[in-house]
Design a protein around this motif. Sequence first.
Motif, PDB file in Angstrom:
ATOM      1  N   TYR A   1       6.286   4.602   4.720  1.00  0.00           N
ATOM      2  CA  TYR A   1       6.354   3.795   5.953  1.00  0.00           C
ATOM      3  C   TYR A   1       5.391   4.346   7.015  1.00  0.00           C
ATOM      4  O   TYR A   1       4.619   3.601   7.635  1.00  0.00           O
ATOM      5  CB  TYR A   1       7.796   3.786   6.484  1.00  0.00           C
ATOM      6  CG  TYR A   1       7.892   3.528   7.971  1.00  0.00           C
ATOM      7  CD1 TYR A   1       7.690   2.249   8.496  1.00  0.00           C
ATOM      8  CD2 TYR A   1       8.139   4.579   8.857  1.00  0.00           C
ATOM      9  CE1 TYR A   1       7.749   2.019   9.866  1.00  0.00           C
ATOM     10  CE2 TYR A   1       8.197   4.370  10.227  1.00  0.00           C
ATOM     11  CZ  TYR A   1       7.996   3.085  10.734  1.00  0.00           C
ATOM     12  OH  TYR A   1       8.036   2.867  12.086  1.00  0.00           O
TER      13      TYR A   1
ATOM     14  N   PRO B   1       6.120  -3.073  11.647  1.00  0.00           N
ATOM     15  CA  PRO B   1       7.343  -2.919  10.850  1.00  0.00           C
ATOM     16  C   PRO B   1       7.655  -4.165  10.014  1.00  0.00           C
ATOM     17  O   PRO B   1       8.073  -4.033   8.851  1.00  0.00           O
ATOM     18  CB  PRO B   1       8.422  -2.663  11.909  1.00  0.00           C
ATOM     19  CG  PRO B   1       7.669  -1.996  13.025  1.00  0.00           C
ATOM     20  CD  PRO B   1       6.319  -2.669  13.052  1.00  0.00           C
TER      21      PRO B   1
ATOM     22  N   THR C   1      15.594  -0.391   3.053  1.00  0.00           N
ATOM     23  CA  THR C   1      14.483  -0.021   3.935  1.00  0.00           C
ATOM     24  C   THR C   1      13.828  -1.288   4.494  1.00  0.00           C
ATOM     25  O   THR C   1      13.532  -1.369   5.699  1.00  0.00           O
ATOM     26  CB  THR C   1      13.440   0.810   3.162  1.00  0.00           C
ATOM     27  OG1 THR C   1      14.078   1.973   2.633  1.00  0.00           O
ATOM     28  CG2 THR C   1      12.296   1.237   4.069  1.00  0.00           C
TER      29      THR C   1
ATOM     30  N   VAL D   1      16.090  -2.742   7.174  1.00  0.00           N
ATOM     31  CA  VAL D   1      16.048  -1.988   8.439  1.00  0.00           C
ATOM     32  C   VAL D   1      14.740  -2.296   9.183  1.00  0.00           C
ATOM     33  O   VAL D   1      14.736  -2.530  10.394  1.00  0.00           O
ATOM     34  CB  VAL D   1      16.192  -0.473   8.171  1.00  0.00           C
ATOM     35  CG1 VAL D   1      15.941   0.333   9.443  1.00  0.00           C
ATOM     36  CG2 VAL D   1      17.585  -0.148   7.617  1.00  0.00           C
ATOM     37  N   LEU D   2      13.632  -2.326   8.432  1.00  0.00           N
ATOM     38  CA  LEU D   2      12.329  -2.545   9.077  1.00  0.00           C
ATOM     39  C   LEU D   2      12.174  -3.965   9.612  1.00  0.00           C
ATOM     40  O   LEU D   2      11.456  -4.193  10.589  1.00  0.00           O
ATOM     41  CB  LEU D   2      11.193  -2.221   8.092  1.00  0.00           C
ATOM     42  CG  LEU D   2      11.012  -0.732   7.796  1.00  0.00           C
ATOM     43  CD1 LEU D   2       9.999  -0.531   6.669  1.00  0.00           C
ATOM     44  CD2 LEU D   2      10.568   0.032   9.043  1.00  0.00           C
TER      45      LEU D   2
ATOM     46  N   VAL E   1      13.389  -0.174  14.437  1.00  0.00           N
ATOM     47  CA  VAL E   1      12.959   1.182  14.082  1.00  0.00           C
ATOM     48  C   VAL E   1      12.277   1.884  15.272  1.00  0.00           C
ATOM     49  O   VAL E   1      12.215   3.108  15.329  1.00  0.00           O
ATOM     50  CB  VAL E   1      12.054   1.153  12.821  1.00  0.00           C
ATOM     51  CG1 VAL E   1      10.687   0.572  13.129  1.00  0.00           C
ATOM     52  CG2 VAL E   1      11.933   2.525  12.174  1.00  0.00           C
TER      53      VAL E   1
ATOM     54  N   ASP F   1      14.143   9.377  16.981  1.00  0.00           N
ATOM     55  CA  ASP F   1      13.571   9.856  15.710  1.00  0.00           C
ATOM     56  C   ASP F   1      14.004  11.284  15.397  1.00  0.00           C
ATOM     57  O   ASP F   1      13.176  12.173  15.187  1.00  0.00           O
ATOM     58  CB  ASP F   1      12.044   9.717  15.725  1.00  0.00           C
ATOM     59  CG  ASP F   1      11.392  10.560  16.816  1.00  0.00           C
ATOM     60  OD1 ASP F   1      12.122  11.046  17.715  1.00  0.00           O
ATOM     61  OD2 ASP F   1      10.160  10.733  16.773  1.00  0.00           O
TER      62      ASP F   1
END
Length: 477
Positions: free
Chosen positions: A201, A212, A235, A238-239, A251, A256
């Motif tokens: 990513y 994203p 994934t 989520v993105l 995201v 982070d």
Amino acid sequence: GTAQIGVTGLAVMGRNLARNFARNGLTVALHNRTVSKTRALVDEFGAEGTFVPAESAEEFVAALERPRRLVIMVKAGAATDAVIEEFAPLLEEGDVIIDGGNAHFADTRRREKELRERGIHFVGVGISGGEEGALHGPSIMPGGSTESYASLGPLLERIAAKADDGTPCVAHIGPDGAGHFVKMVHNGIEYADMQLIAEAYHLLRSVAGYSPAKIAETFRTWNTGRLDSYLIDITAEVLAHTDADTGKPFVDIVADQAEQKGTGRWTVQIALDLGVPVSGIAEAVFARSLSGHAGLRDASQSLPGPTAAPLDEAEAARFADQVEQALYASKIVSYTQGFHQIQAGSEEYGWDIDLGSVASLWRAGCIIRAAFLDRIRAPYDARRDLPSLLSDKQFAEDIGAAQDDWRAVIAAAVGQGVPTPGFSAALAYYDALRARRLPAALTQGQRDFFGAHTYRRTDREGSFHTLWGGDRSEVAG
Ligand code: 2AM
């Protein structure tokens, strides 16, 4: 008693597991320290099956048919010991205590031994798949005696996830702590998988310049191929998600700093003890740790580094394909390392674990479920003592075909200042295994120089020492 199984500890995992047993036709005794939770379960989900709620430990034990099978679903550590001590005196020879929590395998070994001496079977069971898995079908990794599995296995098969070919994702892993050990390594591999995906990513974002949403699309495409897996699938979800408050990509609004509960750390700690190089898992644990050091990161903001040169659309698409190759090759390496650790644990503790069976029961239900697991199973089924996944011809070919792109991706990452500890560690492991000569020879020379630690020679048996402080002649070590 009439209940075929009992569950004590009715927080969400215990509750869902109890419901799963009941939905599959078993009569389930229920118990919880705080009685209101037992009542709440029956009130809410009583219609799903046959539950026998118990308000005391004695009542709970009395509700179970013999040999009693009693599942403990409380926090790992002291709470588990406390609950075992509460129930063990009420049990009889041949009864089975099952610990479905995330126990450390060393604790499971200790508990199994203590209870065995009292005539009680103790089965440490690794359960993967989270809350949803517990309810709809987890991947189940039971340890303990063969005898206890004969009594427990058929019940676990009913509630386990089913692979595409219909096989339940459960198998007797081996004696005492084998199940919890394999669950621990599963989680370590899960950390590595997640880290590799995160690096892919990061590269698509920073080097290819993708949004994203575009990366979500890329992952969805990958998910139709050899990377097809639950983690790639979520994934993409989520993105693709947008934060409702700000309208920004989700995201981008999440802090982070990754957290961890500790099973990844255990995997690495035990790997160090066993002398197994699980560098990919270690990098994944360290990457989470590094992300959490906010002060250190703040203090490092002005450190110099390259600025990314944007790629045009065709270059970006080409780069994305290369990242897919790098991700697949690195994934092969992290599974190679994880399976090596299981093999080493199995040898150390005399568990005789069937690695093909482990790959098989990770095919569904658990977090690392993937088409890939079928490909791992095949070579181990064909050859139980396969020295390493990389000694399988098919994986060797795959990694060979990927390696140019893998190297190019890491070179780009280094050039543009994007950290890829997982990709890089995997490639270093691969190249170290390939190397005809390693600089370990020099390391041995240094050790002999400063500590007279001796060395072996390539051309003769024995151990030797050079008189570094004297005339530098060689003597027997
Ligand atoms: P509780 O509902 O009474 O708190 C997760 O914490 C689950 O483990 C809960 O069902 C909790 O019961 C139970 N639990 C935690 N510690 C415990 C202990 N020492 N003895 C019994 N149950 C415990």
